[in-house]
Design an enzyme around this catalytic site. Structure first.
Site, PDB file in Angstrom:
ATOM      1  N   ASP A  46     -32.586 -36.429 -40.511  1.00 56.17           N
ATOM      2  CA  ASP A  46     -33.382 -37.477 -40.314  1.00 56.17           C
ATOM      3  C   ASP A  46     -34.000 -37.396 -38.868  1.00 56.17           C
ATOM      4  O   ASP A  46     -33.468 -36.373 -37.985  1.00 56.17           O
ATOM      5  CB  ASP A  46     -32.753 -38.738 -40.455  1.00 56.17           C
TER       6      ASP A  46
ATOM      7  N   GLU B 181     -20.373 -33.329 -46.452  1.00 56.65           N
ATOM      8  CA  GLU B 181     -20.570 -32.200 -45.459  1.00 56.65           C
ATOM      9  C   GLU B 181     -19.518 -31.128 -45.632  1.00 56.65           C
ATOM     10  O   GLU B 181     -19.810 -29.845 -45.056  1.00 56.65           O
ATOM     11  CB  GLU B 181     -20.307 -32.694 -43.947  1.00 56.65           C
TER      12      GLU B 181
END
Ligand code: 4EZ
Length: 228
Positions: free
Chosen positions: A196, A12
């Protein structure tokens, strides 16, 4: 001004680390903190490791040890809202802890005495994100993000979080960072790109889309940073 940028996982913050030059590493509290200068600001960058405890430690360290006066979080999230697709960006208007539970004593889910169910993100940083999205012609959803120490890959749990908190996306750090920042008087902002849909396929989707979605979020954050 010192600006903190954090993520939970190396993936990230990797795209942001690549964006900066002349980075110095300082170790503290069993973690690495990356320091650099950008546009006359001091930047302190780190990934906390996953979950609310590590995220709280990192946020606190960035503020108390490194003097951060604003905190920006970038990362990925599971979608709850059906209009969020993989890769889409969402910025939290407010965040809550879906796994905080003393309902046995008659308190609402996500609430403990002297706390609040939701923590609000900074309105100026929200406005800045709106301006940047407009300028880039990117659609940026604003909504509620629910945080908990669980990777949600279960339709029932996801639906419960949606109905209880009206949440649009979920992850494992945002609200804890928000609680720390609010207590210490530091404006904060949480940006996430969807990896997701927190359903049965979540594990597989997460592995497939972590890198590209993390990059979407990081690149948008970098654009915001140009204007702070
Ligand atoms: C937590 N992050 C996931 C870390 C998963 C696996 C090694 C974001 C996230 C998430 N959190 C993406 N999708 C999620 C989901 N379905 N549930 C919880 O912040 C680490």
């Amino acid at each position: 001004m010192t600006i903190a940028i954090m993520g939970a996982m190396q993936e990230e913050i990797e795209p942001l680390l690549e964006f900066f030059t002349d980075v110095i590493i300082e170790e503290y509290g069993a973690n690495k903190y990356y320091k650099c200068r950008y546009n006359s600001h001091d930047i302190i960058l780190a990934y906390s490791k996953i979950g609310k405890v590590f995220a709280s430690l990192t946020a606190t360290t960035m503020i108390e040890k490194f003097g951060a006066k604003k905190l920006l979080f970038s990362g990925v999230a599971g979608a709850i809202s059906s209009d969020l697709k993989i890769g889409d960006l969402i910025v939290a208007t407010k965040l809550c802890q879906h796994d905080l539970d003393i309902t046995a004593f008659g308190h609402p889910s996500g609430y403990v005495p002297e706390g609040s169910i939701y923590v609000q993100s900074d309105s100026e940083l929200l406005k800045l994100s709106r301006d940047v999205a407009k300028e880039l012609g990117i659609s940026l959803k604003e909504g509620i993000i629910a945080t908990g120490d669980q990777f949600v890959a279960d339709r029932k749990r996801k639906e419960w979080i949606e109905s209880r908190f009206k949440a649009d996306a979920l992850e494992m750090e945002g609200a804890s960072v928000g609680v720390v920042c609010q207590a210490l008087g530091v404006p904060f902002f949480v940006l996430r790109a969807i990896s997701d849909s927190a359903d049965d396929d979540a594990g597989v989707d997460f592995d497939e889309f972590l890198k590209t979605s993390a990059k979407n979020s990081a690149e948008f954050l970098a654009k915001m940073l140009e204007k702070i």
